[in-house]
Design a protein around this motif. Structure first.
Motif, mmCIF file in Angstrom:
data_model
loop_
_atom_site.group_PDB
_atom_site.id
_atom_site.type_symbol
_atom_site.label_atom_id
_atom_site.label_comp_id
_atom_site.label_asym_id
_atom_site.label_seq_id
_atom_site.Cartn_x
_atom_site.Cartn_y
_atom_site.Cartn_z
ATOM 1 N N LEU A 154 -10.626 25.422 -6.175
ATOM 2 C CA LEU A 154 -10.204 25.478 -4.932
ATOM 3 C C LEU A 154 -10.706 24.256 -4.053
ATOM 4 O O LEU A 154 -10.006 23.697 -3.238
ATOM 5 C CB LEU A 154 -10.768 26.784 -4.325
ATOM 6 N N GLU A 155 -11.728 23.726 -4.160
ATOM 7 C CA GLU A 155 -12.217 22.539 -3.581
ATOM 8 C C GLU A 155 -11.647 21.403 -3.845
ATOM 9 O O GLU A 155 -11.199 20.312 -3.355
ATOM 10 C CB GLU A 155 -13.795 22.254 -3.908
ATOM 11 N N GLN A 156 -11.293 21.270 -5.384
ATOM 12 C CA GLN A 156 -10.359 20.072 -5.769
ATOM 13 C C GLN A 156 -8.973 20.168 -5.389
ATOM 14 O O GLN A 156 -8.403 19.257 -4.983
ATOM 15 C CB GLN A 156 -10.405 20.086 -7.324
ATOM 16 N N PHE A 157 -8.314 21.488 -4.984
ATOM 17 C CA PHE A 157 -6.988 21.585 -4.601
ATOM 18 C C PHE A 157 -7.016 21.266 -3.030
ATOM 19 O O PHE A 157 -6.135 20.502 -2.575
ATOM 20 C CB PHE A 157 -6.499 23.039 -4.642
ATOM 21 N N ARG A 158 -8.041 21.433 -2.372
ATOM 22 C CA ARG A 158 -8.334 21.072 -0.871
ATOM 23 C C ARG A 158 -8.359 19.512 -0.797
ATOM 24 O O ARG A 158 -7.684 19.042 0.063
ATOM 25 C CB ARG A 158 -9.490 21.736 -0.444
ATOM 26 N N GLN A 159 -9.234 18.888 -1.650
ATOM 27 C CA GLN A 159 -9.437 17.393 -1.624
ATOM 28 C C GLN A 159 -8.004 16.656 -1.905
ATOM 29 O O GLN A 159 -7.812 15.687 -1.319
ATOM 30 C CB GLN A 159 -10.644 16.965 -2.402
ATOM 31 N N ALA A 160 -7.584 17.233 -2.982
ATOM 32 C CA ALA A 160 -6.199 16.586 -3.529
ATOM 33 C C ALA A 160 -4.997 16.842 -2.472
ATOM 34 O O ALA A 160 -3.798 16.362 -2.738
ATOM 35 C CB ALA A 160 -5.917 16.432 -4.697
ATOM 36 N N HIS A 161 -5.250 17.744 -1.863
ATOM 37 C CA HIS A 161 -4.071 18.404 -1.020
ATOM 38 C C HIS A 161 -2.712 18.815 -2.157
ATOM 39 O O HIS A 161 -1.765 18.482 -1.834
ATOM 40 C CB HIS A 161 -3.324 17.480 0.114
ATOM 41 N N GLU A 162 -3.201 19.667 -3.180
ATOM 42 C CA GLU A 162 -2.381 19.978 -4.127
ATOM 43 C C GLU A 162 -2.402 21.542 -4.251
ATOM 44 O O GLU A 162 -3.349 22.074 -4.123
ATOM 45 C CB GLU A 162 -2.766 18.944 -5.609
ATOM 46 N N ASP A 163 -1.421 22.131 -5.120
ATOM 47 C CA ASP A 163 -1.630 23.457 -5.280
ATOM 48 C C ASP A 163 -1.257 23.748 -6.993
ATOM 49 O O ASP A 163 -0.815 24.830 -7.632
ATOM 50 C CB ASP A 163 -0.875 24.394 -4.551
ATOM 51 N N PHE A 164 -1.028 22.481 -7.775
ATOM 52 C CA PHE A 164 -0.820 22.638 -9.190
ATOM 53 C C PHE A 164 -1.729 21.647 -10.074
ATOM 54 O O PHE A 164 -2.013 20.515 -9.561
ATOM 55 C CB PHE A 164 0.584 22.279 -9.399
ATOM 56 N N ALA A 165 -2.212 22.041 -11.071
ATOM 57 C CA ALA A 165 -3.171 21.170 -11.848
ATOM 58 C C ALA A 165 -3.101 21.291 -13.106
ATOM 59 O O ALA A 165 -2.631 22.585 -13.579
ATOM 60 C CB ALA A 165 -4.695 21.520 -11.348
ATOM 61 N N ILE A 166 -3.325 20.260 -14.245
ATOM 62 C CA ILE A 166 -3.374 20.480 -15.495
ATOM 63 C C ILE A 166 -4.713 20.331 -15.771
ATOM 64 O O ILE A 166 -5.832 19.554 -15.556
ATOM 65 C CB ILE A 166 -2.923 19.022 -16.132
ATOM 66 N N VAL A 167 -5.152 21.459 -16.750
ATOM 67 C CA VAL A 167 -6.255 21.683 -17.248
ATOM 68 C C VAL A 167 -6.484 21.154 -18.519
ATOM 69 O O VAL A 167 -5.887 21.416 -19.665
ATOM 70 C CB VAL A 167 -6.526 23.169 -17.429
ATOM 71 N N VAL A 168 -7.703 20.364 -18.931
ATOM 72 C CA VAL A 168 -7.953 19.651 -19.933
ATOM 73 C C VAL A 168 -9.366 20.155 -20.516
ATOM 74 O O VAL A 168 -9.967 20.320 -19.779
ATOM 75 C CB VAL A 168 -7.690 18.020 -19.898
ATOM 76 N N ASN A 169 -9.305 19.916 -21.929
ATOM 77 C CA ASN A 169 -10.703 20.156 -22.583
ATOM 78 C C ASN A 169 -11.403 18.719 -22.545
ATOM 79 O O ASN A 169 -11.144 17.877 -22.350
ATOM 80 C CB ASN A 169 -10.838 20.939 -23.951
ATOM 81 N N GLU A 170 -12.573 19.018 -23.245
ATOM 82 C CA GLU A 170 -13.537 17.507 -23.405
ATOM 83 C C GLU A 170 -12.986 16.603 -24.253
ATOM 84 O O GLU A 170 -13.210 15.422 -24.106
ATOM 85 C CB GLU A 170 -14.899 18.093 -23.912
ATOM 86 N N TYR A 171 -12.016 17.069 -25.120
ATOM 87 C CA TYR A 171 -11.329 16.021 -26.059
ATOM 88 C C TYR A 171 -9.934 15.341 -25.072
ATOM 89 O O TYR A 171 -8.942 14.823 -26.080
ATOM 90 C CB TYR A 171 -10.985 16.759 -27.262
ATOM 91 N N SER A 172 -9.763 15.690 -23.979
ATOM 92 C CA SER A 172 -8.440 15.252 -23.236
ATOM 93 C C SER A 172 -7.188 15.947 -23.740
ATOM 94 O O SER A 172 -6.248 15.381 -23.400
ATOM 95 C CB SER A 172 -8.279 13.790 -23.114
ATOM 96 N N LEU A 173 -7.407 17.128 -24.334
ATOM 97 C CA LEU A 173 -6.200 17.812 -24.995
ATOM 98 C C LEU A 173 -5.976 18.821 -23.841
ATOM 99 O O LEU A 173 -6.655 19.430 -23.010
ATOM 100 C CB LEU A 173 -6.430 18.399 -26.146
ATOM 101 N N VAL A 174 -4.422 19.046 -23.603
ATOM 102 C CA VAL A 174 -4.197 20.012 -22.580
ATOM 103 C C VAL A 174 -4.225 21.398 -23.028
ATOM 104 O O VAL A 174 -3.609 21.932 -24.007
ATOM 105 C CB VAL A 174 -2.630 19.840 -22.087
ATOM 106 N N VAL A 175 -4.975 22.315 -22.191
ATOM 107 C CA VAL A 175 -5.128 23.545 -22.638
ATOM 108 C C VAL A 175 -4.595 24.587 -21.812
ATOM 109 O O VAL A 175 -4.411 25.771 -22.152
ATOM 110 C CB VAL A 175 -6.701 23.928 -22.889
ATOM 111 N N GLY A 176 -4.023 24.289 -20.613
ATOM 112 C CA GLY A 176 -3.253 25.077 -19.728
ATOM 113 C C GLY A 176 -2.633 24.559 -18.421
ATOM 114 O O GLY A 176 -3.282 23.350 -18.035
ATOM 115 N N VAL A 177 -2.330 25.112 -17.517
ATOM 116 C CA VAL A 177 -1.871 24.814 -16.137
ATOM 117 C C VAL A 177 -2.601 25.832 -15.292
ATOM 118 O O VAL A 177 -2.526 27.114 -15.571
ATOM 119 C CB VAL A 177 -0.528 24.427 -16.036
#
Length: 456
Positions: free
Chosen positions: A301-324
């Motif tokens: 929620l804090e990152q959504f507030r700072q970026a003024h976004e409501d959608f994000a890509i979720v990545v793991n430690e290997y920079s692979l997309v694991v979800g949205v």
């Protein structure tokens, strides 16, 4: 001193002791939040009570001086007032000497009982019922007594403070309210009917945001609908009709090479305006917010507030997309069924009173809440129902595998490429007395067999 005079003095001592007992319990039990609210509403007495709670030394010194003085005087007056009458009544049955001893004991017990009920138990229970209202009424007389007895109060207070310092104990009360305190108060309010059960659930969900990871509510990788940047308009239109969402990641070669995302509102506006749905012909590509998969929902929620976004890509430690994840996903966690999910599919479907069909990716907290289970074993080791089954079986579950926990049987109903699609959670049906019907039937069968007699 006549009996009426002695009784009048005893009544006055009881009233004085009740006053000090009430003053003591009110200051200790008064809630700072309620007092602050009363002070903000213009009650100056509430502000005085708050100041006394911060430094209660002089206040409690006066209370103890009053209580001990009254106790001593009550014993002296009560013994002299009641003993002769008890002795005179007892002389008809026992000797005068024994009558004096018994009269002293009866007088002592009578005074103790009267003081205990009217000077201690009754005022303290009264004070616990309405501490803030009574505290503001008694603060004026108590401040007068503090000023009148200032020399004695100072002497005893300094002695007590010195003892606290020698023992290394704090002399002031620290008022700290934790999330557990708030949850306890809201639960008490829900039980009392002051707070609706749904409102209590929302408050509890808010505090869960600190402990729930983003991966527990995100759309997993294999369910993410994404666009290739070179896909033709016909493919985009067909994909939107088949899988309507609020936003779609746009990738170059595969889902791990995200270029950005396209908002469904932008596509809708272009369709209404007769403009082509093509990224090389003006379809806006927005920069995607990328977040790690090991952060909490509060941090999301804090990152959504700072970026003024409501959608994000979720990545793991290997920079692979694991979800949205979207803002609606997080708010659905807080509001529950007040905020409907974007798709129509429900993760938990109740079939009857004793069975539920649950999606394997359902967060384990939601499973516990739906089934009224207090906790799962080592919940920090997994986040979904599928993770729970893998943890318990110590392998990738197969169809018809079962796990039993907290009276429930979790059976794997469908597996797709090692991913658990559906799980059936069931429990034995209960009889009217709360006993499982299977156990009742077994007991009945055992009873009937035991009553049979062997034939000749």
């Amino acid at each position: 001193m006549t009996l009426s005079e002695s009784l009048l003095i005893i009544v006055a001592l009881i009233a004085t002791s009740a006053f000090f007992s009430l003053a003591e319990i009110c200051l200790a039990a008064a809630r700072r939040l309620r007092l602050r609210q009363m002070a903000d509403e213009g009650d100056a007495r509430a502000e005085k009570v708050l100041l006394l709670q911060e430094k209660p030394g002089h206040y409690f010194t006066v209370v103890q001086i009053g209580l001990n003085a009254v106790a001593i005087l009550g014993g002296v007056v009560g013994d002299g007032a009641l003993s002769p009458y008890f002795a005179a009544a007892l002389q008809h049955w026992v000797s005068p000497e024994n009558a004096q001893h018994i009269a002293f004991v009866l007088s002592f017990l009578t005074i103790i009982a009267v003081f205990l009920v009217f000077a201690d138990l009754f005022p303290k229970r009264w004070g616990m019922n309405a501490p803030e209202q009574l505290a503001v009424r008694l603060v004026g007389p108590m401040q007068f007594l503090i000023t009148a007895l200032k020399p004695v109060v100072w002497l005893f207070t300094q002695s007590t403070d010195l003892l606290f310092k020698m023992l290394g104990m704090p002399t002031q009360r620290e008022e700290q309210i934790t999330s557990a305190d708030i949850l306890a108060m809201t639960e008490a309010g829900a039980r009392a009917g002051v707070l609706a059960e749904r409102e209590h659930r929302v408050i509890a969900n808010v505090f869960e945001l600190d402990t729930r990871m983003v991966s527990s509510v995100m759309t997993p990788r294999d369910r993410v609908i994404w666009f290739h940047k070179d896909e033709p308009e016909q493919v985009l239109r067909a994909r939107i009709v088949a899988e309507p969402f609020s936003a779609y990641p746009v990738c170059e070669d595969d889902i791990d090479h995200v270029l950005g995302y396209v908002d469904a509102k932008d596509m809708f506006q272009r369709v209404l305006g007769g403009q082509p749905l093509s990224f090389d012909q003006g379809l806006p590509l927005r920069k995607a917010l990328v977040i790690p998969d090991r952060i909490s929902l509060t941090e999301v929620l804090e990152q959504f507030r700072q970026a003024h976004e409501d959608f994000a890509i979720v990545v793991n430690e290997y920079s692979l997309v694991v979800g949205v994840i979207t803002l609606n996903d997080v708010m659905s966690t807080v509001m529950g069924d007040l905020v409907p999910p974007m798709d129509e599919e429900q993760q938990i479907v109740r079939r009857d009173d004793n069975s539920w069909l649950i999606d394997g990716v359902t967060p384990i907290q939601d499973v516990c809440r739906a089934l009224s289970i207090d906790a799962m074993p080592q919940m920090d080791e997994y986040e979904t129902l599928a993770g729970f089954l893998m943890f318990m079986l110590r392998r990738v579950p197969r169809r018809t595998d079962t796990v039993k926990w907290a009276g429930f049987t979790f059976e794997v109903m469908d597996v797709d490429s090692h991913r658990i699609d559906q799980v059936l959670a069931s429990r034995p049906a209960l009889s009217a007395s709360g006993v499982p019907l299977s156990a009742t039937a077994a007991q009945a069968g055992a009873g009937s067999s035991g009553s049979e007699t062997p034939s000749a």
